[in-house]
Structure formats: C-alpha cells, structure tokens
Design a protein around this motif. Structure first.
Motif, PDB file in Angstrom:
ATOM      1  N   ASP A 365       9.209  11.153 134.037  1.00 30.02           N
ATOM      2  CA  ASP A 365       9.901   9.922 134.410  1.00 30.02           C
ATOM      3  C   ASP A 365      10.906   9.536 133.322  1.00 30.02           C
ATOM      4  OD1 ASP A 365      10.720   7.391 135.103  1.00 30.02           O
ATOM      5  OD2 ASP A 365       8.735   6.719 135.762  1.00 30.02           O
ATOM      6  N   LYS A 368      11.027   5.761 132.357  1.00 34.16           N
ATOM      7  CA  LYS A 368       9.939   5.354 131.473  1.00 34.16           C
ATOM      8  C   LYS A 368      10.194   5.838 130.058  1.00 34.16           C
ATOM      9  CE  LYS A 368       4.900   5.318 131.096  1.00 34.16           C
ATOM     10  NZ  LYS A 368       3.620   5.782 131.699  1.00 34.16           N
ATOM     11  N   ARG A 371      12.665   3.481 128.468  1.00 34.33           N
ATOM     12  CA  ARG A 371      12.046   2.221 128.055  1.00 34.33           C
ATOM     13  C   ARG A 371      11.230   2.404 126.778  1.00 34.33           C
ATOM     14  NH1 ARG A 371      11.074   1.763 133.619  1.00 34.33           N
ATOM     15  NH2 ARG A 371       8.908   2.411 133.344  1.00 34.33           N
ATOM     16  N   THR A 372      10.475   3.507 126.713  1.00 40.73           N
ATOM     17  CA  THR A 372       9.678   3.793 125.518  1.00 40.73           C
ATOM     18  C   THR A 372      10.574   3.962 124.302  1.00 40.73           C
ATOM     19  OG1 THR A 372       7.967   4.889 126.837  1.00 40.73           O
ATOM     20  CG2 THR A 372       8.013   5.379 124.483  1.00 40.73           C
TER      21      THR A 372
END
Length: 487
Positions: A365, A368, A371-372
């Motif tokens: 992903d 994701k 964002r991390t």
C-alpha cells in the motif's frame, strides 16, 4: 538597517530560493523519488552537489578557526578522504547497485541476519542524529548570537523555527530535492568563501601575490606534521584515519550514499565519487586559507583571539570594520551549509527508520507507506530539535573535533560489520551482534584512556579504526565455525 534585520532578510531570501528549487525538483515525486531520486540524476550534477554535501555549518564556522591551533593539518585527513572515495567508488558502489537496495544496511540482513541489520540501522540512526545535531546546533548558536538574542527570542524558539523551515522543504521531494538544493548550496558556499577572502585581503591591502606570500609565510599555514607520532595532528594518523573516516561516514552512511545511488548506474556513480572527492580537497583548502587571513586581520587590528576558535570567522565577518557585504556573505554561506546538511540528515534518517527499522517498504500500500514516511519525518525533526537544545548546554570543544569524535565511536561498529561481511567468509551469531557492537565503543573508550595514562599517547580520529577492530574481533570470536561465501 540593523544587523539582525539584515540577517533575517538574507535568510528569508535564501529560503525563498530554496523553496523554489525544492518545488521544481519535487514535481511529480513519489516514494521512489524520496528514497532514490528514481536513479535518473546525471552524475555531474551529483558530483557538483557532493562538493557541498559533506560541508556543514560546522565546517563553515570551525575549519577557518581551527588553523589557530592546528594549522592546515586537516588537509592531511582530506588527502585520506580522496583515497577513501576511490575505494568507495570501486568496492561499495558496485555492491550497492548490484543489490538494488533502498537502504545500504539491507546488505547486513542478507549477509548476517535481521539482528545485524537492525543493529547497523540503529547505529546509523544514533550516528547521524548526534552528528547532525552537533553541526546544526553550532549554526543555531551563531544565529542566536547575531539575530535571536538581540531580539530577545529564546534559543528553543530559534531551534523550532529553523527545524520547521528545513522540514518544510524536504518533506515532499526527499533525495532528489536534496541533490538540487545541494547544487545551490555548493554555488553559495564557494562563492561566499571566495568573496570573503577577497574582501578581507583587500582590507589588509593585499593584492593576489601579496596575499599568497603573507599566507605562505604565516605560521598557521603548516600542512604536514611528521615530527611527533603521539600528537593527534601526526600525518599518518590523520591520513589513515581520513581514508577510513571517508569510507565510514560516506560509503557506509545512508545520508551520503542516497545521493550517490541516485545516478543511473554504478559507472556514473563512480565518476561522481572520484570527481567530488578530489574537488573537496580544494574547497577545504579555501576554508583554511581564509582562516589564515582571519588571523592576519585580527593581528593587524590588534584584536584578541576569542576564547573559542569557532567564533573567529563570525566575529570578523560581522565586525563594524568589515563591509556589510562580508557579514551577508558569512550568513549566506552559513545557512546554505546548515540547511542542506540538516535537510539531508532528516531525509536519510527518515529513509533508514522507515525502511530499516519499521520495514514499512515491505507493504504494497503506497498510500500507507507515504503516511508512515511523513509521520517519521515529523518525528525525526522533533528528536533533532531536542538533541540540539541538549548540545547547546553541553558543548565545550571546537565543533569539527566533536563531530569526528562522535563519528569515531558510532561509525566504528558499522565499519566493522561491513568489513567483516565483505572480506570474511564466516557467519556470525546474529543474536550476539548487538552486544558486540555496543561493547566495541566501550572498549575503545577504555583503550583511549589507557593509552594516555600509560604512554601519553593521544588518539586522534584513528579511534574509528580501534573501534572497528574491536567489532571485528568480537564478531570473529563469537562466530560459529561454519563459513559462507562472501556476498
């Protein structure tokens, strides 16, 4: 117009230019752009960017001042850097390209196991965080003295503002942005140093020939030290330490290798490494030449040396006797060096923590992962700011020495792990590697203390080699008898 206002305007102008370069460089960027620059950056662009990349605010402030006590002995170490860069180009660069790694510490997982991999990543994290904090705290201290202090602004606010600005221009484009902003930094650094040399020489009444003679005749211009092996300035100690310091802090440093691995292939990256290594010698020499001119200036105007040698450049550049342009050039070179060095540290720390420690790149992903990565980027900024504040209250030596002393302790285990992995066929007991790598710096400190007490021998940056040897000895002793082909 007051000096603090002039400096604020200079910083604002440079940051505006920085953001413009960042916006263009980060256009269409994604996670691959952030981590590797898509491996499409021309080698000569990376080479020019790498001239300025190793030069931080510490170099800008500390190297000219260090000539007062150590002459040009630093160039002995820089000669070693060139040899180190050649070794990186022909040994490490092909290895990293062949394995196509996002993080260079992935090699340790493949060679030894997951505990070794994370140990290398954590040592890099500590090394880079402490080194970057030392470098940037020096800059924040100067800005506090020249700008924020006279305006009544506390040091903590100074740190918050500068870290926030750096986070802002690196958050999107990552390593691709860094390469292009490092190119801008190299222009600003070289230009500011050359013009400062011109203005100070003019104030002293020197033409070019007179300046060269005055520098050559001055006692601070001594470069080679072969007379006392016990001193930290002894040539072979400096030269050999320089070779391995370059390998450890460039070839085995995620920060520096992110740039070098942004080239299309190993051959392009090799050219970049060698050209930038040779060019760096001449740039450092400019800083040292400036240092001698600063001493001549202080003597000419009967000005006492400041207590800390790091203060010499700033004190002269911002004095009332100097044209205002010298102060502006000083600030421009300082912030160019500082913003780029801190920005690259944040990017590499984000990459290493996201990839090596969290393993977030293993997920499919991409949203994701993004964002991390951004959350980690914020976390790294907060931690760096906190460490800078701690250094502000603890510093008591010239900054360039502090940087390399820290590197000797923290990069030693990384150097030992890679050398053992590449030149030994032995496996290791992976679970014991963290203990070995923690014990090595402790034993190195004990060795350093014992050498002084027993023989009056003062270790210089060869402490890095002692540390690496302890690491390799520990790996050898704890290794099982089974052998493995070198990767």
């Amino acid at each position: 117009m007051s000096l603090p206002i002039i400096i604020i305007l200079t910083i604002a102008g440079y940051f505006g230019l920085l953001m413009a370069v960042s916006a263009v460089a980060s256009r269409g960027s994604d996670n691959s752009t952030f981590f590797t620059g898509n491996r499409r950056v021309p080698w000569f662009v990376v080479a020019f960017a790498m001239i300025g990349a190793p030069i931080s605010g510490v170099t800008f402030i500390s190297v000219p001042g260090m000539v007062a006590d150590k002459g040009y002995s630093y160039l002995q170490m820089v000669l070693g850097f060139i040899v180190g860069y050649v070794l990186i180009a022909f040994v490490l660069v092909p290895l990293f390209y062949r394995k196509n790694m996002l993080s260079i510490y992935g090699y340790l997982e493949e060679r030894f196991g997951s505990d070794s991999y994370r140990t290398g990543a954590w040592f890099f994290f500590v090394s880079k965080m402490l080194g970057a904090a030392v470098r940037f705290f020096v800059v924040c201290s100067v800005l506090q003295l020249l700008v924020f202090g006279p305006l009544g602004v506390p040091f903590i606010f100074n740190v918050i503002v500068t870290i926030a600005l750096i986070w802002l221009y690196t958050v999107q484009g990552g390593v691709k942005t860094l390469i292009w902003t490092d190119t801008l930094k190299s222009f600003c650094l070289i230009g500011s140093i050359v013009l400062c040399i011109f203005f100070i020489a003019s104030d002293l009444g020197f033409d070019f020939k007179g300046m060269v003679k005055a520098i050559a005749d001055h006692e601070s211009s001594r470069m080679f030290f072969f007379d006392n092996p016990k001193e930290s300035t002894y040539f072979w100690k400096q030269f050999i330490a320089g070779v391995f310091m370059a390998i450890a802090t460039t070839g085995l440093d995620q920060d520096m290798m992110q740039r070098n691995l942004a080239c299309k292939d190993a051959a392009q990256s090799r050219k970049n490494m060698i050209v930038s290594g040779v060019t760096q010698f001449f740039v450092i020499a400019l800083f040292l030449l400036l240092g001698t001119l600063l001493l001549l200036y202080l003597n000419h105007h009967s000005i006492a040396l400041p207590e800390k040698s790091d203060d010499i450049f700033g004190m002269v550049a911002t004095s009332d006797a100097m044209p205002v342009w010298v102060g502006i050039l000083f600030v421009l070179g300082l912030i160019a060096a500082a913003y780029s060095a801190a920005g690259s540290a944040l990017t590499s720390l984000t990459t290493s923590f996201t990839v090596d420690i969290l393993g977030a790149h293993r997920q499919n992903d991409q949203n994701k992962l993004t964002r991390t990565r951004r959350n980690v980027h914020i976390g790294m900024s907060v931690i760096m700011g906190a460490v800078i504040v701690v250094f502000y209250y603890m510093s008591n030596q010239d900054a360039i020495s502090a940087v390399y002393t820290l590197a000797s302790y923290t990069y030693g285990p990384i150097l030992g792990l890679f050398v053992f992995g590449m030149f030994s066929k032995r496996l290791v007991r992976d679970r014991l590697v963290p203990a070995v790598c923690i014990a090595a710096p402790v034993l190195s400190w004990g060795t350093q203390w014992a050498l002084v007490q027993l023989w009056g021998y003062h270790t210089g940056f060869e402490l890095l080699l002692i540390n690496a040897c302890y690491t390799m000895l520990g790996l050898w002793i704890s290794a099982p008898r089974t052998v493995k082909a070198v990767a």
